[in-house]
Design a protein around this motif. Structure first.
Motif, short mmCIF file in Angstrom:
data_model
loop_
_atom_site.label_atom_id
_atom_site.label_comp_id
_atom_site.label_asym_id
_atom_site.label_seq_id
_atom_site.Cartn_x
_atom_site.Cartn_y
_atom_site.Cartn_z
N LEU A 167 40.80 48.11 39.96
CA LEU A 167 41.13 46.89 40.70
C LEU A 167 42.17 46.09 39.91
O LEU A 167 42.19 46.12 38.67
CB LEU A 167 39.89 46.04 40.91
N PRO A 168 43.04 45.35 40.59
CA PRO A 168 44.02 44.54 39.86
C PRO A 168 43.35 43.36 39.16
O PRO A 168 42.34 42.84 39.62
CB PRO A 168 44.97 44.05 40.96
N SER A 169 43.94 42.96 38.04
CA SER A 169 43.53 41.70 37.44
C SER A 169 44.03 40.57 38.33
O SER A 169 44.92 40.75 39.18
CB SER A 169 44.11 41.55 36.03
N GLU A 231 40.69 40.00 49.25
CA GLU A 231 40.72 41.16 48.37
C GLU A 231 39.96 40.89 47.08
O GLU A 231 40.19 39.88 46.41
CB GLU A 231 42.16 41.56 48.06
N TRP A 232 39.06 41.82 46.73
CA TRP A 232 38.42 41.78 45.42
C TRP A 232 39.47 42.01 44.32
O TRP A 232 40.36 42.84 44.48
CB TRP A 232 37.39 42.89 45.29
N VAL A 233 39.35 41.28 43.22
CA VAL A 233 40.11 41.63 42.01
C VAL A 233 39.11 41.82 40.87
O VAL A 233 37.90 41.63 41.03
CB VAL A 233 41.16 40.56 41.65
N ALA A 234 39.60 42.23 39.71
CA ALA A 234 38.70 42.65 38.63
C ALA A 234 38.00 41.49 37.94
O ALA A 234 36.88 41.64 37.46
CB ALA A 234 39.50 43.46 37.60
N CYS A 288 44.28 48.70 45.09
CA CYS A 288 44.12 49.23 43.74
C CYS A 288 45.42 49.14 42.93
O CYS A 288 46.50 49.02 43.48
CB CYS A 288 43.68 50.69 43.77
N ILE A 289 45.24 49.23 41.62
CA ILE A 289 46.33 49.37 40.65
C ILE A 289 46.26 50.77 40.06
O ILE A 289 45.17 51.28 39.79
CB ILE A 289 46.17 48.35 39.50
#
Length: 351
Positions: A167-169, A231-234, A288-289
């Motif tokens: 996941l992206p920061s 969107e979920w991030v990290a 995603c990253i």
């Protein structure tokens, strides 16, 4: 539960996922030195074997530039975002004070992860079904290119791990959404309309195809970073994270981007939201990253580095637990997937 129509789902996404305009040139950033912002630890990557069925020719190093795109093995398009500083937050922000942050270079999904992509991950056993109440029509082929919703933070992280990513920061997400000029919205500073975004004033409270709003793309060519689904991030959420650093553990994870339920004032690219990691909703998805997009077989962007008369089928990917690999055929990403069943390995290809 209906049988997943895997070939159709993936083929629809491959047809619809690619495309893009030519990005405007970046303006060099002259912001002051960044404050210290701790990036979250990388999430675990997929279990990947390192043996090759055949050795590919040694290629010259590729220098990536802003605007570069790469087809990826799950059918998405990756967008290159270079390393460097950018302006994050907003003046007098309560939980998002303005400051200069910095990231390393990375590749990010051009769109939110779709039902079709997520269905493939389920077929391989690496992902679990989204919540049926949140995403009741998940198995409908006609909805393959809608963003997957009804997934928890862990489910989102599991998918990203499966594609050899994460996941992206929060910093990476905001940099992608705002660009080097710290735009208010992904498309610039103009107030949102239904041409740029799917929010509460549009579409009668429904998600839309992940490429339905090309006018809302960011400078880095990413879709739906305002509206459609959150969107979920990290990162873990903390009100003072920008001043005191990202917490190692907290009660909630950060959400970004607004959704089809959001009023216009929730679409601001610097705005932060949060939710319990176990939460799942019909307006919450992810992207995603990927840090090493060339881990898999040569992609179309790399075609110039192999001989003109080379047969793409001579080049192989590492043996990934859930997929046989990907390569280019006549400039088009050709994907073949493998997973184990009681009868042995099965192979699928949309070609």
């Amino acid at each position: 539960m209906k049988k997943l129509t895997l070939l159709t789902l993936i083929w629809i996404f491959l047809i619809t996922a690619c495309g893009g305009k030519s990005p405007a040139p970046l303006v060099p950033n002259t912001d002051p030195e960044p404050v210290s912002v701790t990036e979250p630890a990388a999430q675990p990557k997929a279990d990947i074997a390192t043996t090759h069925a055949a050795e590919a020719p040694v290629a010259e190093e590729i220098i990536y530039q802003v605007g570069d795109m790469m087809p990826y093995f799950d059918g998405t398009t990756l967008i290159y975002v270079p390393a460097g500083e950018f302006l994050m937050g907003v003046k007098e922000g309560e939980d998002n004070a303005i400051h200069t942050a910095s990231t390393e270079d990375f590749w990010i999904y051009a769109t939110e992860v779709t039902n079709a992509q997520y269905a493939l991950c389920i077929e391989t056993g690496a992902c679990s079904l989204p919540d049926e109440a949140d995403n009741p029509l998940f198995l409908e082929t006609a909805l393959a290119s809608l963003p997957v919703s009804g997934v928890t933070h862990q489910q989102a992280a599991s998918y990203c791990s499966w594609v050899n990513g994460r996941l992206p920061s929060e910093a990476e997400w905001e940099k992608t959404a705002r660009g080097p000029e710290a735009d208010i919205y992904p498309w610039g500073d103009d107030a949102p309309t239904c041409n740029e975004s799917n929010f509460a004033d549009c579409e009668d409270g429904r998600v839309t195809n992940v490429i339905a709003h090309p006018d809302g793309r960011s400078l880095y060519e990413t879709y739906d970073m305002a509206g459609n689904v959150f969107e979920w991030v990290a990162d873990w959420y903390a009100e003072d994270a920008y001043l005191n650093g990202i917490p190692v553990n907290a009660e909630e994870r950060v959400l970004r981007g607004g959704s089809f339920n959001s009023p216009a004032d929730e679409l601001l690219a610097y705005q932060r939201f949060s939710a319990q990691p176990e939460e799942h909703r019909d307006d919450l998805g992810f992207r995603c990253i990927v840090e090493e997009p060339d881990f898999f077989a040569p992609m179309c962007v790399q075609a110039a580095t192999v001989p003109d008369d080379a047969d793409p089928k001579e080049f192989y990917c590492p043996d990934v637990t859930s997929s046989a690999g990907a390569f280019c055929e006549n400039g088009v990403p050709y994907v073949s997937f493998k997973f184990a069943t009681e009868e042995g390995f099965k192979f699928f290809s949309p070609g």
